[in-house]
Design a protein around this motif. Structure first.
Motif, short mmCIF file in Angstrom:
data_model
loop_
_atom_site.label_atom_id
_atom_site.label_comp_id
_atom_site.label_asym_id
_atom_site.label_seq_id
_atom_site.Cartn_x
_atom_site.Cartn_y
_atom_site.Cartn_z
N LEU A 318 169.89 59.30 70.42
CA LEU A 318 170.53 60.78 70.47
C LEU A 318 169.13 61.71 70.83
CD1 LEU A 318 172.78 60.74 67.36
CD2 LEU A 318 173.54 60.77 69.63
N ARG A 319 168.00 61.27 70.47
CA ARG A 319 166.95 62.22 70.78
C ARG A 319 166.71 62.04 72.30
NH1 ARG A 319 161.34 62.35 67.41
NH2 ARG A 319 160.43 64.31 68.61
N ARG A 322 168.96 64.12 73.90
CA ARG A 322 169.00 65.64 73.90
C ARG A 322 167.78 66.24 74.63
NH1 ARG A 322 171.42 68.42 69.96
NH2 ARG A 322 172.67 67.09 68.35
N ARG A 323 166.56 65.15 74.82
CA ARG A 323 165.33 65.71 75.62
C ARG A 323 166.06 65.79 77.14
NH1 ARG A 323 160.20 61.87 73.64
NH2 ARG A 323 159.89 63.14 71.73
N GLU A 326 171.21 66.96 77.40
CA GLU A 326 172.58 66.65 77.15
C GLU A 326 173.28 67.22 75.95
OE1 GLU A 326 174.59 65.25 79.31
OE2 GLU A 326 173.02 64.69 80.59
N GLU A 327 174.49 67.88 75.81
CA GLU A 327 175.10 68.29 74.63
C GLU A 327 175.97 67.26 74.31
OE1 GLU A 327 177.02 71.97 75.86
OE2 GLU A 327 175.36 72.89 76.12
N LEU A 328 175.88 67.12 73.13
CA LEU A 328 176.71 66.01 72.45
C LEU A 328 177.59 66.49 71.37
CD1 LEU A 328 173.81 63.38 71.86
CD2 LEU A 328 175.48 63.53 73.71
#
Length: 328
Positions: A318-319, A322-323, A326-328
């Motif tokens: 997930l990290r 996000r780098r 991307e919007e999760l």
């Protein structure tokens, strides 16, 4: 009859009377009736409280007990009350990490789970794209067949796959002309057989989820890509995959969790881990330590290690996303 002046005066009195009734008491104060957001309010948590209580009882308490048992010397003697329970601290973890077999089983588990995840995602995404290309009747048949595989219990599916690849009566050996070849004797062939069963019972979740995401993509986008001369693979790689990335994240994490903790398929199809433990994975290894050898504390320590590994993999994945923005 009433003249124009009297009718005008009557209308002015009505306006004054109406404005007097609508004026709030206490001067010219006005009230804001617009809805306010729940900032700092505990109302959302009240709605979530029942679910949090259930999750706490089903997840938090067992995890706490698992970690607690892993810190003690806890065997059959302590269960029966013959010996007192002694605090070991991280002694069980030191013993576990000093065992060469643990590292071999961990490596086999990681490689096997990674192969299962890649194959499951590949098969599920390919069939999801296929569902958008076929007509209604073949699509319905494929959906029903996939959902049937998904709904089949793991022990039932494992037994069916063992029959299909049986050395004496299995149809696969006859079709391939392999004679009495035993798939579960070899380490890699046994892992391959289990991989096929795991993918067979796991790809429907990926297929249905990704298919729902593809149906939500505007058709104009796909038509524009086709008119530009993009192939099906290029449309998937450059158009669909970026738009479906949040969905792919969910199915990838779910597949990693499921495939990393595979137990039933390995235990049933390899007879408890294969010949001399050549097909052991961490879940089966923990079961052997906890129940076959009555080393409950070592089995709990293996469970804690598995939990930490899965949490680490999920958070790192997930990290990284996000780098990339991307919007999760």
């Amino acid at each position: 009859m009433t003249g124009p002046k009297s009718s005008g005066a009557l209308e002015r009195r009505r306006v004054r009377a109406g404005s007097g009734r609508s004026r709030p008491r206490g001067g010219s104060r006005t009230f804001n009736t617009a809805p306010r957001p729940w900032v700092g309010s505990s109302t959302p948590w009240l709605y979530l409280a029942p679910a949090l209580v259930v999750l706490g009882g089903l997840l938090a308490y067992p995890v706490y007990q698992l970690g607690l048992i892993s810190l003690f010397h806890y065997t059959q003697a302590q269960v029966s009350g013959g010996e007192p329970t002694t605090f070991e601290g991280f002694g069980n973890y030191a013993e576990l990490f000093g065992d060469e077999q643990f590292w071999q089983v961990l490596l086999a588990t990681v490689v096997f789970a990674a192969a299962c995840v890649v194959c499951t995602l590949a098969v599920g995404c390919a069939l999801a794209v296929l569902l958008t290309r076929v007509r209604a009747v073949p699509r319905l048949a494929l959906m029903l067949a996939a959902l049937g595989a998904w709904a089949t219990p793991a022990i039932t599916g494992s037994t069916v796959w063992l029959f299909l690849f049986d050395a004496d009566f299995g149809p696969v050996n006859r079709v391939l002309g392999l004679g009495d070849h035993v798939w579960t004797y070899g380490r890699f062939s046994a892992f391959f057989l289990v991989l096929l069963e795991v993918v067979w019972c796991s790809f429907p979740f990926v297929m249905v989820t990704v298919y729902a995401g593809i149906r939500a993509v505007p058709s104009e986008v796909l038509e524009a890509a086709s008119l530009d001369g993009a192939s099906q693979w290029r449309i998937w790689r450059s158009v669909l995959a970026p738009m479906l990335r949040p969905i792919l994240v969910v199915v990838t994490i779910q597949s990693v969790i499921w495939d990393f903790k595979v137990f039933t398929q390995i235990y049933v199809m390899t007879g408890g881990g294969g010949i001399a433990g050549q097909n052991l994975v961490l879940n089966v290894y923990a079961y052997q330590q906890a129940f076959a050898s009555s080393q409950y504390s070592l089995g709990a320590a293996i469970g804690v290690v598995m939990l930490l590994i899965l949490l680490a993999v999920t958070l790192v994945y997930l990290r990284l996303l996000r780098r990339q923005g991307e919007e999760l």
